[in-house]
Design a protein around this motif. Structure first.
Motif, PDB file in Angstrom:
ATOM      1  N   GLY A  33       0.807  -1.214   0.000  1.00 54.20           N
ATOM      2  CA  GLY A  33       0.000   0.000   0.000  1.00 54.20           C
ATOM      3  C   GLY A  33       0.839   1.261   0.000  1.00 54.20           C
ATOM      4  N   ALA A  34       0.182   2.349  -0.297  1.00 57.13           N
ATOM      5  CA  ALA A  34       0.841   3.653  -0.255  1.00 57.13           C
ATOM      6  C   ALA A  34       1.078   4.061   1.197  1.00 57.13           C
ATOM      7  N   SER A  35       2.092   4.899   1.393  1.00 57.37           N
ATOM      8  CA  SER A  35       2.380   5.464   2.709  1.00 57.37           C
ATOM      9  C   SER A  35       2.272   6.970   2.624  1.00 57.37           C
ATOM     10  N   MET A  36       1.932   7.579   3.737  1.00 58.31           N
ATOM     11  CA  MET A  36       1.921   9.033   3.761  1.00 58.31           C
ATOM     12  C   MET A  36       2.543   9.521   5.055  1.00 58.31           C
ATOM     13  N   ALA A  37       3.162  10.692   4.960  1.00 60.00           N
ATOM     14  CA  ALA A  37       3.804  11.291   6.122  1.00 60.00           C
ATOM     15  C   ALA A  37       3.763  12.801   5.964  1.00 60.00           C
ATOM     16  N   PHE A  38       3.703  13.501   7.069  1.00 55.86           N
ATOM     17  CA  PHE A  38       3.672  14.959   7.038  1.00 55.86           C
ATOM     18  C   PHE A  38       5.096  15.502   6.923  1.00 55.86           C
ATOM     19  N   ASP A  39       5.311  16.411   5.968  1.00 56.37           N
ATOM     20  CA  ASP A  39       6.592  17.092   5.796  1.00 56.37           C
ATOM     21  C   ASP A  39       6.485  18.440   6.501  1.00 56.37           C
ATOM     22  N   PRO A  40       7.058  18.557   7.703  1.00 56.26           N
ATOM     23  CA  PRO A  40       6.894  19.796   8.468  1.00 56.26           C
ATOM     24  C   PRO A  40       7.620  20.991   7.845  1.00 56.26           C
ATOM     25  N   VAL A  41       8.643  20.736   7.053  1.00 56.89           N
ATOM     26  CA  VAL A  41       9.363  21.836   6.410  1.00 56.89           C
ATOM     27  C   VAL A  41       8.489  22.489   5.343  1.00 56.89           C
ATOM     28  N   LYS A  42       7.848  21.654   4.512  1.00 55.47           N
ATOM     29  CA  LYS A  42       6.988  22.175   3.452  1.00 55.47           C
ATOM     30  C   LYS A  42       5.552  22.399   3.918  1.00 55.47           C
ATOM     31  N   GLY A  43       5.192  21.771   5.033  1.00 54.60           N
ATOM     32  CA  GLY A  43       3.837  21.897   5.550  1.00 54.60           C
ATOM     33  C   GLY A  43       2.799  21.149   4.730  1.00 54.60           C
ATOM     34  N   VAL A  44       3.207  20.025   4.118  1.00 56.26           N
ATOM     35  CA  VAL A  44       2.302  19.234   3.279  1.00 56.26           C
ATOM     36  C   VAL A  44       2.441  17.756   3.614  1.00 56.26           C
ATOM     37  N   MET A  45       1.448  16.988   3.213  1.00 52.19           N
ATOM     38  CA  MET A  45       1.535  15.537   3.300  1.00 52.19           C
ATOM     39  C   MET A  45       2.327  15.045   2.097  1.00 52.19           C
ATOM     40  N   ARG A  46       3.171  14.027   2.302  1.00 49.25           N
ATOM     41  CA  ARG A  46       3.947  13.401   1.236  1.00 49.25           C
ATOM     42  C   ARG A  46       3.463  11.967   1.084  1.00 49.25           C
ATOM     43  N   MET A  47       3.421  11.500  -0.152  1.00 50.04           N
ATOM     44  CA  MET A  47       2.972  10.147  -0.466  1.00 50.04           C
ATOM     45  C   MET A  47       4.139   9.327  -1.009  1.00 50.04           C
ATOM     46  N   ALA A  48       4.065   8.010  -0.810  1.00 49.50           N
ATOM     47  CA  ALA A  48       5.049   7.081  -1.370  1.00 49.50           C
ATOM     48  C   ALA A  48       4.312   5.806  -1.770  1.00 49.50           C
ATOM     49  N   GLN A  49       4.611   5.306  -2.973  1.00 50.62           N
ATOM     50  CA  GLN A  49       4.009   4.062  -3.442  1.00 50.62           C
ATOM     51  C   GLN A  49       5.084   3.195  -4.077  1.00 50.62           C
ATOM     52  N   PRO A  50       5.414   2.064  -3.443  1.00 54.24           N
ATOM     53  CA  PRO A  50       6.362   1.145  -4.070  1.00 54.24           C
ATOM     54  C   PRO A  50       5.682   0.383  -5.210  1.00 54.24           C
ATOM     55  N   ILE A  51       6.453   0.150  -6.283  1.00 54.02           N
ATOM     56  CA  ILE A  51       5.956  -0.598  -7.436  1.00 54.02           C
ATOM     57  C   ILE A  51       7.043  -1.534  -7.927  1.00 54.02           C
ATOM     58  N   THR A  52       6.650  -2.613  -8.610  1.00 50.67           N
ATOM     59  CA  THR A  52       7.597  -3.569  -9.183  1.00 50.67           C
ATOM     60  C   THR A  52       7.175  -3.910 -10.602  1.00 50.67           C
ATOM     61  N   LYS A  53       8.143  -4.439 -11.360  1.00 54.01           N
ATOM     62  CA  LYS A  53       7.866  -4.857 -12.736  1.00 54.01           C
ATOM     63  C   LYS A  53       8.827  -5.971 -13.125  1.00 54.01           C
ATOM     64  N   GLU A  54       8.300  -7.001 -13.778  1.00 57.05           N
ATOM     65  CA  GLU A  54       9.116  -8.093 -14.317  1.00 57.05           C
ATOM     66  C   GLU A  54       9.552  -7.694 -15.727  1.00 57.05           C
ATOM     67  N   VAL A  55      10.859  -7.775 -15.989  1.00 58.05           N
ATOM     68  CA  VAL A  55      11.386  -7.416 -17.305  1.00 58.05           C
ATOM     69  C   VAL A  55      12.344  -8.493 -17.811  1.00 58.05           C
ATOM     70  N   ASP A  56      12.546  -8.494 -19.118  1.00 56.08           N
ATOM     71  CA  ASP A  56      13.430  -9.466 -19.763  1.00 56.08           C
ATOM     72  C   ASP A  56      14.815  -8.882 -20.019  1.00 56.08           C
ATOM     73  N   VAL A  57      15.346  -8.163 -19.069  1.00 56.32           N
ATOM     74  CA  VAL A  57      16.697  -7.608 -19.194  1.00 56.32           C
ATOM     75  C   VAL A  57      17.469  -7.945 -17.926  1.00 56.32           C
ATOM     76  N   ALA A  58      18.762  -8.016 -18.055  1.00 60.68           N
ATOM     77  CA  ALA A  58      19.596  -8.248 -16.875  1.00 60.68           C
ATOM     78  C   ALA A  58      19.657  -6.957 -16.068  1.00 60.68           C
ATOM     79  N   TYR A  59      19.668  -7.100 -14.752  1.00 61.57           N
ATOM     80  CA  TYR A  59      19.749  -5.907 -13.908  1.00 61.57           C
ATOM     81  C   TYR A  59      21.115  -5.243 -14.059  1.00 61.57           C
TER      82      TYR A  59
END
Length: 68
Positions: A33-59
């Motif tokens: 799931g997404a995460s949210m946290a308050f950024d006190p410096v900017k005075g806004v909520m920040r969001m984060a969403q991890p995502i993954t993808k399977e690909v046919d290339v070497a890392y």
């Protein structure tokens, strides 16, 4: 196959939703799931969403994850 991982972060705005939606439309999948946290410096909520993808290339640290 290689599993790529990214974490999209942004202020809690429509732009965050568009960035996640664009990644999903390019074959990325939500990784928990997404995460949210308050950024006190900017005075806004920040969001984060991890995502993954399977690909046919070497890392490699040179991969441009946003372009996969």
């Amino acid at each position: 196959m290689t599993t790529l991982y990214r974490c999209i972060t942004e202020d809690d705005t429509l732009q965050f939703c568009h960035r996640v939606s664009e990644a999903l439309s390019k074959g990325w999948s939500l990784h928990g799931g997404a995460s949210m946290a308050f950024d006190p410096v900017k005075g806004v909520m920040r969001m984060a969403q991890p995502i993954t993808k399977e690909v046919d290339v070497a890392y490699s640290p040179d991969l441009k994850l946003g372009q996969q």
